[in-house]
Design a protein around this motif. Structure first.
Motif, PDB file in Angstrom:
ATOM      1  N   GLY A  47       0.612  -1.253  -0.209  1.00  0.00           N
ATOM      2  CA  GLY A  47      -0.348   0.219  -0.050  1.00  0.00           C
ATOM      3  C   GLY A  47       0.734   1.403   0.150  1.00  0.00           C
ATOM      4  O   GLY A  47       1.922   1.245   0.313  1.00  0.00           O
ATOM      5  N   MET A  48       0.501   2.100  -0.241  1.00  0.00           N
ATOM      6  CA  MET A  48       0.844   3.582  -0.486  1.00  0.00           C
ATOM      7  C   MET A  48       0.016   4.480  -0.409  1.00  0.00           C
ATOM      8  O   MET A  48      -0.808   4.351  -0.760  1.00  0.00           O
ATOM      9  CB  MET A  48       1.613   3.906  -1.920  1.00  0.00           C
ATOM     10  N   VAL A  49       0.476   5.628   0.130  1.00  0.00           N
ATOM     11  CA  VAL A  49      -0.378   6.461   0.991  1.00  0.00           C
ATOM     12  C   VAL A  49       0.581   8.449   0.673  1.00  0.00           C
ATOM     13  O   VAL A  49       1.966   8.258   1.918  1.00  0.00           O
ATOM     14  CB  VAL A  49      -0.194   6.475   2.416  1.00  0.00           C
ATOM     15  N   ARG A  54      -3.310   8.389  -2.292  1.00  0.00           N
ATOM     16  CA  ARG A  54      -3.328   6.461  -1.663  1.00  0.00           C
ATOM     17  C   ARG A  54      -3.472   5.877  -3.043  1.00  0.00           C
ATOM     18  O   ARG A  54      -4.123   5.721  -3.726  1.00  0.00           O
ATOM     19  CB  ARG A  54      -3.910   6.448  -0.848  1.00  0.00           C
ATOM     20  N   GLY A  55      -2.697   4.848  -2.627  1.00  0.00           N
ATOM     21  CA  GLY A  55      -3.241   3.084  -3.648  1.00  0.00           C
ATOM     22  C   GLY A  55      -2.176   2.425  -3.594  1.00  0.00           C
ATOM     23  O   GLY A  55      -1.959   1.695  -2.354  1.00  0.00           O
ATOM     24  N   ALA A 114       3.683   1.446   2.616  1.00  0.00           N
ATOM     25  CA  ALA A 114       2.984   0.176   4.090  1.00  0.00           C
ATOM     26  C   ALA A 114       3.737  -0.665   3.737  1.00  0.00           C
ATOM     27  O   ALA A 114       5.360  -0.709   3.283  1.00  0.00           O
ATOM     28  CB  ALA A 114       1.513  -0.290   3.645  1.00  0.00           C
ATOM     29  N   THR A 127      -7.246  -8.171  -7.194  1.00  0.00           N
ATOM     30  CA  THR A 127      -8.153  -7.235  -8.014  1.00  0.00           C
ATOM     31  C   THR A 127      -8.296  -5.267  -6.802  1.00  0.00           C
ATOM     32  O   THR A 127      -7.581  -5.692  -5.537  1.00  0.00           O
ATOM     33  CB  THR A 127      -9.764  -7.484  -7.626  1.00  0.00           C
ATOM     34  N   LYS A 129      -8.954  -2.236  -5.671  1.00  0.00           N
ATOM     35  CA  LYS A 129      -9.657  -1.549  -4.942  1.00  0.00           C
ATOM     36  C   LYS A 129      -9.771   0.163  -4.966  1.00  0.00           C
ATOM     37  O   LYS A 129     -10.421   0.465  -3.780  1.00  0.00           O
ATOM     38  CB  LYS A 129     -10.166  -2.539  -3.974  1.00  0.00           C
TER      39      LYS A 129
ATOM     40  N   LEU B  45      -6.773  -6.752   1.029  1.00  0.00           N
ATOM     41  CA  LEU B  45      -5.628  -6.284   1.584  1.00  0.00           C
ATOM     42  C   LEU B  45      -5.539  -5.544   2.105  1.00  0.00           C
ATOM     43  O   LEU B  45      -5.840  -4.726   1.064  1.00  0.00           O
ATOM     44  CB  LEU B  45      -4.707  -7.426   1.389  1.00  0.00           C
ATOM     45  N   ILE B  46      -5.103  -4.207   2.803  1.00  0.00           N
ATOM     46  CA  ILE B  46      -4.584  -3.137   3.071  1.00  0.00           C
ATOM     47  C   ILE B  46      -3.449  -2.950   3.934  1.00  0.00           C
ATOM     48  O   ILE B  46      -3.146  -3.475   4.720  1.00  0.00           O
ATOM     49  CB  ILE B  46      -5.878  -1.919   3.494  1.00  0.00           C
ATOM     50  N   GLY B  47      -2.869  -1.876   3.417  1.00  0.00           N
ATOM     51  CA  GLY B  47      -1.944  -1.302   4.110  1.00  0.00           C
ATOM     52  C   GLY B  47      -1.818  -0.004   5.010  1.00  0.00           C
ATOM     53  O   GLY B  47      -3.297   0.423   4.593  1.00  0.00           O
ATOM     54  N   PHE B  57      -2.588  -4.905   6.901  1.00  0.00           N
ATOM     55  CA  PHE B  57      -4.119  -5.790   7.847  1.00  0.00           C
ATOM     56  C   PHE B  57      -4.986  -6.736   6.730  1.00  0.00           C
ATOM     57  O   PHE B  57      -4.588  -6.548   5.832  1.00  0.00           O
ATOM     58  CB  PHE B  57      -5.124  -4.795   8.322  1.00  0.00           C
ATOM     59  N   ASP B  87     -16.193  -6.897  -4.947  1.00  0.00           N
ATOM     60  CA  ASP B  87     -16.238  -5.317  -4.095  1.00  0.00           C
ATOM     61  C   ASP B  87     -16.209  -5.101  -2.691  1.00  0.00           C
ATOM     62  O   ASP B  87     -15.865  -4.043  -1.861  1.00  0.00           O
ATOM     63  CB  ASP B  87     -16.944  -5.198  -5.424  1.00  0.00           C
ATOM     64  N   ASN B  94     -11.946  -2.443   4.105  1.00  0.00           N
ATOM     65  CA  ASN B  94     -11.850  -0.975   4.408  1.00  0.00           C
ATOM     66  C   ASN B  94     -12.553  -0.199   5.242  1.00  0.00           C
ATOM     67  O   ASN B  94     -12.406   0.798   6.315  1.00  0.00           O
ATOM     68  CB  ASN B  94     -12.835   0.032   2.825  1.00  0.00           C
ATOM     69  N   MET B 113      -4.946   5.194   5.911  1.00  0.00           N
ATOM     70  CA  MET B 113      -5.133   3.947   4.694  1.00  0.00           C
ATOM     71  C   MET B 113      -4.227   3.841   3.480  1.00  0.00           C
ATOM     72  O   MET B 113      -5.360   5.026   2.785  1.00  0.00           O
ATOM     73  CB  MET B 113      -6.212   3.285   6.008  1.00  0.00           C
ATOM     74  N   ALA B 114      -4.056   2.827   2.582  1.00  0.00           N
ATOM     75  CA  ALA B 114      -3.792   3.009   1.811  1.00  0.00           C
ATOM     76  C   ALA B 114      -5.381   2.072   1.586  1.00  0.00           C
ATOM     77  O   ALA B 114      -6.329   2.291   2.112  1.00  0.00           O
ATOM     78  CB  ALA B 114      -2.824   1.927   1.225  1.00  0.00           C
ATOM     79  N   THR B 115      -5.526   2.131  -0.285  1.00  0.00           N
ATOM     80  CA  THR B 115      -6.290   1.344  -0.757  1.00  0.00           C
ATOM     81  C   THR B 115      -6.387   0.111  -1.007  1.00  0.00           C
ATOM     82  O   THR B 115      -5.402  -0.650  -0.650  1.00  0.00           O
ATOM     83  CB  THR B 115      -6.843   1.713  -2.409  1.00  0.00           C
ATOM     84  N   PRO B 116      -8.041  -0.612  -0.665  1.00  0.00           N
ATOM     85  CA  PRO B 116      -7.168  -2.265  -0.561  1.00  0.00           C
ATOM     86  C   PRO B 116      -6.955  -3.118  -1.458  1.00  0.00           C
ATOM     87  O   PRO B 116      -7.101  -2.480  -3.218  1.00  0.00           O
ATOM     88  CB  PRO B 116      -9.030  -1.880  -0.153  1.00  0.00           C
ATOM     89  N   ILE B 117      -6.603  -4.306  -1.652  1.00  0.00           N
ATOM     90  CA  ILE B 117      -6.478  -4.626  -2.925  1.00  0.00           C
ATOM     91  C   ILE B 117      -7.209  -6.330  -2.610  1.00  0.00           C
ATOM     92  O   ILE B 117      -7.075  -6.816  -0.765  1.00  0.00           O
ATOM     93  CB  ILE B 117      -5.084  -5.106  -3.218  1.00  0.00           C
ATOM     94  N   VAL B 118      -7.724  -6.795  -3.145  1.00  0.00           N
ATOM     95  CA  VAL B 118      -8.119  -8.410  -2.944  1.00  0.00           C
ATOM     96  C   VAL B 118      -7.640  -9.246  -3.427  1.00  0.00           C
ATOM     97  O   VAL B 118      -7.447  -9.478  -4.883  1.00  0.00           O
ATOM     98  CB  VAL B 118     -10.153  -8.254  -3.677  1.00  0.00           C
TER      99      VAL B 118
END
Lengths: 155, 155
Positions: A47-49, A54-55, A114, A127, A129, B45-47, B57, B87, B94, B113-118
């Protein structure tokens, strides 16, 4: 999100793998991901903030390529995707994102990273999101395929 | 990292799933993950990046539980893990992290928080590659199992 944002990740990845594992990756054509699904066996995600956005970033390897990279780095080939391989994929994820962060920072686009997460599992899909466009970039090599994917909110 | 850091994620998850999907999750015993591997079919998953630390997480669901949550939220059960399900998993990721962020912020522990990835793929495994301890928390329910995992650097 501009396709130009993929270039720092692309050049960072090519640089990391040629330096660490004497493996030349040949980039394919970057594309905006819609419902295309990239599939692989082991992936590093991060993750990047930043203040502007953010992305998230991911890199996905075929098992064959991941094992070959290990062999070229350490002189020994693991039988399967074990903890040493996932450590290596996490490290590559950190290095590629760190290299891209430096290149993008020079252009005034800053973010903090992160910690990486590694996923293993035959033929899993990933994916991103975020609300922004997802850009995917395929790579080929003598030892198999990889792809990277980058997505930022609000670009 | 203190085991106490898992509690805000735990209570946030229980709250989100009981509110959104009328599903009661029963927490198991949290444990420090060493070489134990949590396995699942779809994961979010999220950074996280903060002034004191950075981390990641993840939440992993059995397919059965993910499909049941969709059914209870939308009244219709998907046949498999499709884009609507990923989704939903991204959204839960999130919401759970956002809830934990608020609870931890009250204690003076801040992060963005970064953006989530699934990730989807039968029986994939997830390894958090931070330098800190990894805490895993299993959950059971009438419709299947889930687990969450949290890791921060330098705690």
């Amino acid at each position: 999100m501009n396709v130009e944002f993929i270039n720092p990740f692309l050049s960072s990845l090519i640089n990391v793998l040629s330096t660490m594992a004497q493996t030349q990756l040949k980039p394919g054509k970057p594309r905006i991901k819609t419902d295309e699904i990239a599939c692989g066996d082991v992936s590093g995600l991060i993750g990047m903030v930043g203040p502007q956005t953010r992305g998230s970033f991911s890199i996905t390897f075929d098992e064959e390529l991941a094992l070959t990279i290990m062999e070229r780095m350490l002189g020994e080939r693991p039988d399967s995707i074990d903890e040493e391989v996932t450590d290596m994929v996490g490290e590559i994820t950190n290095m590629v994102t760190g290299g891209a962060k430096n290149l993008l920072g020079e252009k005034g686009f800053d973010f903090d990273m992160a910690t990486p997460i590694v996923v293993s599992g035959k033929g899993h899909t990933i994916t991103h999101k975020s609300q922004g466009k997802k850009i995917i970039m395929p790579f080929s090599s003598d030892a198999g395929n990889a792809n990277i994917e980058v997505s930022f909110d609000k670009l």
